[in-house]
Write a protein that holds these residues in place. Structure first.
Motif, PDB file in Angstrom:
ATOM      1  N   PHE A 112       0.824  -1.209   0.000  1.00  0.00           N
ATOM      2  CA  PHE A 112       0.000   0.000   0.000  1.00  0.00           C
ATOM      3  C   PHE A 112       0.856   1.255   0.000  1.00  0.00           C
ATOM      4  N   LEU A 113       1.826   1.332   0.919  1.00  0.00           N
ATOM      5  CA  LEU A 113       2.645   2.544   1.032  1.00  0.00           C
ATOM      6  C   LEU A 113       3.495   2.770  -0.205  1.00  0.00           C
ATOM      7  N   GLY A 114       4.099   1.702  -0.715  1.00  0.00           N
ATOM      8  CA  GLY A 114       4.943   1.844  -1.890  1.00  0.00           C
ATOM      9  C   GLY A 114       4.157   2.225  -3.132  1.00  0.00           C
ATOM     10  N   ALA A 115       3.029   1.536  -3.348  1.00  0.00           N
ATOM     11  CA  ALA A 115       2.217   1.822  -4.529  1.00  0.00           C
ATOM     12  C   ALA A 115       1.615   3.221  -4.455  1.00  0.00           C
ATOM     13  N   ARG A 116       1.167   3.612  -3.275  1.00  0.00           N
ATOM     14  CA  ARG A 116       0.575   4.952  -3.137  1.00  0.00           C
ATOM     15  C   ARG A 116       1.598   6.046  -3.413  1.00  0.00           C
ATOM     16  N   ALA A 117       2.787   5.912  -2.824  1.00  0.00           N
ATOM     17  CA  ALA A 117       3.826   6.921  -3.032  1.00  0.00           C
ATOM     18  C   ALA A 117       4.240   6.989  -4.500  1.00  0.00           C
ATOM     19  N   ALA A 118       4.368   5.812  -5.130  1.00  0.00           N
ATOM     20  CA  ALA A 118       4.743   5.787  -6.544  1.00  0.00           C
ATOM     21  C   ALA A 118       3.654   6.391  -7.410  1.00  0.00           C
ATOM     22  N   ALA A 119       2.393   6.047  -7.132  1.00  0.00           N
ATOM     23  CA  ALA A 119       1.285   6.569  -7.936  1.00  0.00           C
ATOM     24  C   ALA A 119       1.222   8.089  -7.860  1.00  0.00           C
ATOM     25  N   ARG A 120       1.414   8.633  -6.674  1.00  0.00           N
ATOM     26  CA  ARG A 120       1.389  10.086  -6.530  1.00  0.00           C
ATOM     27  C   ARG A 120       2.480  10.735  -7.375  1.00  0.00           C
ATOM     28  N   GLN A 121       3.668  10.154  -7.365  1.00  0.00           N
ATOM     29  CA  GLN A 121       4.770  10.707  -8.151  1.00  0.00           C
ATOM     30  C   GLN A 121       4.499  10.563  -9.648  1.00  0.00           C
ATOM     31  N   MET A 122       4.010   9.402 -10.055  1.00  0.00           N
ATOM     32  CA  MET A 122       3.754   9.167 -11.478  1.00  0.00           C
ATOM     33  C   MET A 122       2.637  10.068 -12.004  1.00  0.00           C
ATOM     34  N   ILE A 123       1.604  10.283 -11.204  1.00  0.00           N
ATOM     35  CA  ILE A 123       0.545  11.211 -11.616  1.00  0.00           C
ATOM     36  C   ILE A 123       1.107  12.613 -11.783  1.00  0.00           C
ATOM     37  N   LYS A 124       1.960  13.010 -10.874  1.00  0.00           N
ATOM     38  CA  LYS A 124       2.586  14.329 -10.947  1.00  0.00           C
ATOM     39  C   LYS A 124       3.420  14.465 -12.225  1.00  0.00           C
ATOM     40  N   GLN A 125       4.110  13.399 -12.600  1.00  0.00           N
ATOM     41  CA  GLN A 125       4.944  13.438 -13.801  1.00  0.00           C
ATOM     42  C   GLN A 125       4.095  13.521 -15.074  1.00  0.00           C
ATOM     43  N   GLY A 126       2.914  12.902 -15.033  1.00  0.00           N
ATOM     44  CA  GLY A 126       1.973  13.022 -16.133  1.00  0.00           C
ATOM     45  C   GLY A 126       2.268  12.210 -17.367  1.00  0.00           C
ATOM     46  N   ARG A 127       3.052  11.160 -17.235  1.00  0.00           N
ATOM     47  CA  ARG A 127       3.365  10.352 -18.420  1.00  0.00           C
ATOM     48  C   ARG A 127       3.180   8.858 -18.176  1.00  0.00           C
ATOM     49  N   GLY A 128       2.374   8.498 -17.192  1.00  0.00           N
ATOM     50  CA  GLY A 128       2.106   7.094 -16.912  1.00  0.00           C
ATOM     51  C   GLY A 128       3.188   6.462 -16.065  1.00  0.00           C
ATOM     52  N   GLY A 129       3.168   5.144 -16.014  1.00  0.00           N
ATOM     53  CA  GLY A 129       4.145   4.416 -15.215  1.00  0.00           C
ATOM     54  C   GLY A 129       3.687   2.992 -14.983  1.00  0.00           C
ATOM     55  N   VAL A 130       4.496   2.257 -14.236  1.00  0.00           N
ATOM     56  CA  VAL A 130       4.220   0.850 -13.964  1.00  0.00           C
ATOM     57  C   VAL A 130       4.462   0.573 -12.487  1.00  0.00           C
ATOM     58  N   ILE A 131       3.480  -0.074 -11.852  1.00  0.00           N
ATOM     59  CA  ILE A 131       3.621  -0.537 -10.476  1.00  0.00           C
ATOM     60  C   ILE A 131       3.436  -2.048 -10.490  1.00  0.00           C
ATOM     61  N   VAL A 132       4.368  -2.764  -9.853  1.00  0.00           N
ATOM     62  CA  VAL A 132       4.306  -4.220  -9.803  1.00  0.00           C
ATOM     63  C   VAL A 132       4.417  -4.657  -8.352  1.00  0.00           C
ATOM     64  N   ASN A 133       3.429  -5.407  -7.882  1.00  0.00           N
ATOM     65  CA  ASN A 133       3.362  -5.817  -6.484  1.00  0.00           C
ATOM     66  C   ASN A 133       3.663  -7.305  -6.314  1.00  0.00           C
ATOM     67  N   ALA A 134       4.228  -7.641  -5.179  1.00  0.00           N
ATOM     68  CA  ALA A 134       4.539  -9.036  -4.880  1.00  0.00           C
ATOM     69  C   ALA A 134       3.339  -9.723  -4.248  1.00  0.00           C
ATOM     70  N   SER A 135       2.845 -10.770  -4.905  1.00  0.00           N
ATOM     71  CA  SER A 135       1.897 -11.670  -4.278  1.00  0.00           C
ATOM     72  C   SER A 135       2.578 -13.039  -4.210  1.00  0.00           C
ATOM     73  N   SER A 136       1.827 -14.102  -4.397  1.00  0.00           N
ATOM     74  CA  SER A 136       2.379 -15.460  -4.305  1.00  0.00           C
ATOM     75  C   SER A 136       1.317 -16.430  -4.780  1.00  0.00           C
ATOM     76  N   GLY A 137       1.768 -17.628  -5.161  1.00  0.00           N
ATOM     77  CA  GLY A 137       0.799 -18.680  -5.414  1.00  0.00           C
ATOM     78  C   GLY A 137      -0.064 -18.941  -4.193  1.00  0.00           C
ATOM     79  N   ALA A 138       0.486 -18.646  -3.008  1.00  0.00           N
ATOM     80  CA  ALA A 138      -0.264 -18.808  -1.763  1.00  0.00           C
ATOM     81  C   ALA A 138      -1.411 -17.808  -1.658  1.00  0.00           C
ATOM     82  N   GLY A 139      -1.412 -16.792  -2.499  1.00  0.00           N
ATOM     83  CA  GLY A 139      -2.514 -15.848  -2.519  1.00  0.00           C
ATOM     84  C   GLY A 139      -3.703 -16.345  -3.323  1.00  0.00           C
TER      85      GLY A 139
END
Length: 253
Positions: A112-139
């Motif tokens: 949550f914290l990493g994706a939120r901080a990245a999204a805020r920065q990417m929105i500010k930049q105005g050219r998109g971006g990519v966020i990739v989160n760690a899950s697992s087969g256990a999810g």
């Protein structure tokens, strides 16, 4: 020419295991990379393209500062990989609330914290971006003695799907990776943990897990990193909100 030439990536939990493999792959593919972990990231990398930051991926101020430091050093943020995580093996009836909180908070709050901080920065930049989160087969399915881990990794999938919809209008793609059994330093703790609760030897535990993988071997951090790098390329421009497995044909896919 690398597929990520000119891009900037930030990876949490990048000092070892899958995270370190992701850091190394993005560097090899041309990106400038920041690794954010509790301990320094020891990698032989060009100083003008690599920065090791120390901090807690569950600390709001520390995560925000890591993003700010990334932008200060390299000028922008194009790719955020929220990889930090922990695992523990305990039956529910024997589990302390402190252990439940530690596993779920690290695995969920860091994303949550990493994706939120990245999204805020990417929105500010105005050219998109990519966020990739760690899950697992256990999810994707429950497993005995791993209820807190399974719950937190299932939450990562749900969060990823929701955020992908929210951020699509900003052309920010959000996906997660769901590895199967990957050979990392975690396996010592995993095998010893299951040995404690089942009475089997650590070697038998490892063999039992290996027998579930049709491909005949555990995965490596490089296997995961190759997929994560591809997810961040323009070739995957129409892929968002997905949980992508790398598991040697182990069920569930």
């Amino acid at each position: 020419m690398g597929v990520h030439d000119g891009k900037v990536a930030l990876v949490t939990g990048g000092a070892s295991g899958i995270g370190k493999g992701i850091v190394e792959r993005f560097l090899a593919d041309g990106a400038s990379v920041v690794s954010f972990d509790l301990k320094p990231t020891a990698i032989d990398a060009p100083k003008d393209r690599f920065l090791s930051l120390e901090g807690n991926a569950c600390d709001e101020a520390a995560v925000n500062k890591a993003v700010a430091d990334t932008v200060s050093r390299f000028g922008c943020l194009d790719v955020m990989v929220c990889n930090a995580g922990v695992i523990a093996i305990t039956p529910v009836v024997e589990m302390d609330f402190a252990e439940w909180r530690r596993v779920t908070e690290v695995n969920m709050h860091s994303i949550f914290l990493g994706a939120r901080a990245a999204a805020r920065q990417m929105i500010k930049q105005g050219r998109g971006g990519v966020i990739v989160n760690a899950s697992s087969g256990a999810g994707r399915r429950g497993a005995p003695n791993l209820s807190h881990y399974c719950a937190s990794k299932a939450a990562a999938i749900g969060f990823t799907q929701s955020l992908a919809i929210e951020l699509a209008k900003h052309r920010i793609r959000v996906n997660c990776y769901t590895p199967g059994h990957i050979q990392t330093p975690f396996w010592k703790d995993i095998s010893e943990g299951f040995s404690r609760v089942t009475g089997k030897s650590p070697d038998d535990i490892v063999k039992g897990f290996m027998d579930t993988v049709p491909w005949g071997r555990f995965g490596t951090p490089a296997d995961v990193a190759a997929a994560v790098s591809w997810i961040a390329t323009p070739d995957a421009e129409y892929i968002s909100g997905q949980a992508i497995a790398m598991n040697g044909a182990e069920l569930p896919f």
